[in-house]
Write an enzyme that holds these catalytic residues in place. Sequence first.
Site, PDB file in Angstrom:
ATOM      1  N   ASN A   9       3.853   3.621   6.335  1.00 47.66           N
ATOM      2  CA  ASN A   9       3.147   4.514   7.250  1.00 47.66           C
ATOM      3  C   ASN A   9       3.174   3.859   8.626  1.00 47.66           C
ATOM      4  O   ASN A   9       2.460   2.894   8.874  1.00 47.66           O
ATOM      5  CB  ASN A   9       1.691   4.692   6.765  1.00 47.66           C
ATOM      6  CG  ASN A   9       0.829   5.439   7.761  1.00 47.66           C
ATOM      7  OD1 ASN A   9       1.347   6.085   8.685  1.00 47.66           O
ATOM      8  ND2 ASN A   9      -0.486   5.357   7.589  1.00 47.66           N
ATOM      9  N   LYS A  11       2.209   4.974  11.408  1.00 44.79           N
ATOM     10  CA  LYS A  11       1.088   5.382  12.272  1.00 44.79           C
ATOM     11  C   LYS A  11       1.609   5.766  13.668  1.00 44.79           C
ATOM     12  O   LYS A  11       2.702   6.287  13.793  1.00 44.79           O
ATOM     13  CB  LYS A  11       0.032   4.286  12.348  1.00 44.79           C
ATOM     14  CG  LYS A  11      -0.393   3.798  10.969  1.00 44.79           C
ATOM     15  CD  LYS A  11      -1.669   3.021  11.001  1.00 44.79           C
ATOM     16  CE  LYS A  11      -1.912   2.404   9.640  1.00 44.79           C
ATOM     17  NZ  LYS A  11      -3.246   1.887   9.464  1.00 44.79           N
ATOM     18  N   HIS A  95      -5.503  10.592   5.146  1.00 42.50           N
ATOM     19  CA  HIS A  95      -5.608   9.152   5.428  1.00 42.50           C
ATOM     20  C   HIS A  95      -7.001   8.877   6.004  1.00 42.50           C
ATOM     21  O   HIS A  95      -7.554   9.714   6.731  1.00 42.50           O
ATOM     22  CB  HIS A  95      -4.517   8.751   6.428  1.00 42.50           C
ATOM     23  CG  HIS A  95      -4.388   7.267   6.601  1.00 42.50           C
ATOM     24  ND1 HIS A  95      -5.253   6.545   7.387  1.00 42.50           N
ATOM     25  CD2 HIS A  95      -3.523   6.379   6.063  1.00 42.50           C
ATOM     26  CE1 HIS A  95      -4.910   5.273   7.324  1.00 42.50           C
ATOM     27  NE2 HIS A  95      -3.858   5.138   6.537  1.00 42.50           N
ATOM     28  N   GLU A  97      -7.965   7.217   8.409  1.00 40.99           N
ATOM     29  CA  GLU A  97      -8.046   7.331   9.880  1.00 40.99           C
ATOM     30  C   GLU A  97      -8.197   8.791  10.286  1.00 40.99           C
ATOM     31  O   GLU A  97      -8.886   9.098  11.258  1.00 40.99           O
ATOM     32  CB  GLU A  97      -6.807   6.689  10.527  1.00 40.99           C
ATOM     33  CG  GLU A  97      -6.881   5.167  10.430  1.00 40.99           C
ATOM     34  CD  GLU A  97      -5.533   4.463  10.385  1.00 40.99           C
ATOM     35  OE1 GLU A  97      -4.508   5.078  10.719  1.00 40.99           O
ATOM     36  OE2 GLU A  97      -5.521   3.271   9.987  1.00 40.99           O
ATOM     37  N   GLU A 165      -6.788   3.742  -1.124  1.00 39.02           N
ATOM     38  CA  GLU A 165      -6.825   2.881   0.054  1.00 39.02           C
ATOM     39  C   GLU A 165      -8.275   2.567   0.405  1.00 39.02           C
ATOM     40  O   GLU A 165      -8.928   3.355   1.118  1.00 39.02           O
ATOM     41  CB  GLU A 165      -6.181   3.589   1.244  1.00 39.02           C
ATOM     42  CG  GLU A 165      -4.718   3.915   1.045  1.00 39.02           C
ATOM     43  CD  GLU A 165      -3.970   3.911   2.375  1.00 39.02           C
ATOM     44  OE1 GLU A 165      -3.037   3.112   2.488  1.00 39.02           O
ATOM     45  OE2 GLU A 165      -4.350   4.648   3.293  1.00 39.02           O
ATOM     46  N   GLY A 171      -5.726  -2.399   7.529  1.00 34.93           N
ATOM     47  CA  GLY A 171      -5.526  -3.027   8.836  1.00 34.93           C
ATOM     48  C   GLY A 171      -6.435  -4.221   9.092  1.00 34.93           C
ATOM     49  O   GLY A 171      -6.547  -4.682  10.224  1.00 34.93           O
ATOM     50  N   SER A 211      -3.662  -3.604   3.628  1.00 38.77           N
ATOM     51  CA  SER A 211      -3.193  -4.960   3.890  1.00 38.77           C
ATOM     52  C   SER A 211      -2.192  -5.479   2.853  1.00 38.77           C
ATOM     53  O   SER A 211      -2.262  -6.642   2.440  1.00 38.77           O
ATOM     54  CB  SER A 211      -4.377  -5.915   4.043  1.00 38.77           C
ATOM     55  OG  SER A 211      -5.169  -5.528   5.162  1.00 38.77           O
TER      56      SER A 211
HETATM   57  C1  PEP Z   1      -2.335   2.347   5.913  1.00 45.82           C
HETATM   58  O1  PEP Z   1      -2.197   2.660   7.070  1.00 45.82           O
HETATM   59  O2  PEP Z   1      -2.302   3.221   5.052  1.00 45.82           O
HETATM   60  C2  PEP Z   1      -2.526   0.933   5.577  1.00 45.82           C
HETATM   61  C3  PEP Z   1      -2.752   0.612   4.336  1.00 45.82           C
HETATM   62  O3  PEP Z   1      -2.471   0.022   6.618  1.00 45.82           O
HETATM   63  P1  PEP Z   1      -2.338  -1.599   6.477  1.00 45.82           P
HETATM   64  O4  PEP Z   1      -1.214  -1.850   5.489  1.00 45.82           O
HETATM   65  O5  PEP Z   1      -2.003  -2.057   7.848  1.00 45.82           O
HETATM   66  O6  PEP Z   1      -3.637  -2.103   5.964  1.00 45.82           O
END
Ligand code: PEP
Length: 250
Positions: A9, A11, A95, A97, A165, A171, A211
Site C-alpha cells: 500500500n 499510500k 483502511h 486512515e 491491521e 506506521g 509495521s
Molecule cells: C498500512 O498502510 O496498511 C500499513 C500496514 O502501514 P505500515 O506497514 O507502514 O505499518
Amino acid sequence: MRRLLIAGNWKMHKTVPEAVSLVRELKELLKDVKDRDVLVCPPFTALYPVREELKGSSIYLGAQNMFYEEEGAYTGEISPLMLKDLNCSFVIIGHSERRRIFKEDDELINKKVLSAVRHKITPILCVGETLEERESGETEKVVERQLKRGLRGISEDDEFVIAYEPVWAIGTGKSATPQMAQEVHLFIRGVLGELFSKEKAFQVRILYGGSVKPENAKSLLEMEDIDGALVGGASLKADSFSKIVKFEEA
Ligand code: PEP
C-alpha cells in the site's frame, strides 16, 4: 490451500516517474517468485503508468480506495468502472486512515465492498482495533463489528480478502507479535464461519498489516491463519518489499 498474498500500500507516495521506477525494480527482483501473489496499490495518479509497466508481469495491480457508484456528480471520486478499465484486480477498502481521517463508517465501507464485488474487483476489507480498544479488552468486539457490518450482503460466492491491521501497529514500527496476530486471525476466521460456510471461512485469505518489515515478515507469515501481508512503509522501496515477499531477512 490458501495462496499467500503480499500487498504493498503505497499510500500518498510516489510521483509517476518514481512509481514506474519502483515497479520496474520490483518486476526484476520478483521475476522468479511463482508460489505467491504479489500486489501493488499505487496512488490513483500512477495506476495507468504502473499498469503499462506491469504488462507481462504476474504482479497484480490494485487501488487504495474507490467510491461505490459507477459514475455521476461525485467530485474527486474514482469509480469501480474506472478501476476495471485500468485492470485493477483488488481494491483496499476501509483502511484505518480512511476511517479516521476521512470519517468513513461501516455503512459506507459496506457499500464500497458490495460495489467492488459486483464489479469483480476483489475488496481487501481492513479491520483492526485502536490501542485504547485493545487495552480495554475490546479487540474482538471491534473486529467482529467491523467484519459483520463491512460484509453485510456479501454472499458465499463473492471473492474478498480481509486485512487485520491493528491501528496501533500501522506506521509506528510496533508490530503485533506473531502470536498476537494469529489469535485475532483465528478469531476472524471464526466470525467468517458464522457468516458463511466453514469451507468459505477456510478459503478466505486474511492478511496481517502493521509495521511488517523484512525482519519480522517470516515469523508473522509462518503462522497458520496469516495468509499474507498488507505492507505500508516497507513497500516503498523495492529492496525491502521484495525481501518481505521472499521472506528474506534484512
Ligand atoms: C498500512 O498502510 O496498511 C500499513 C500496514 O502501514 P505500515 O506497514 O507502514 O505499518
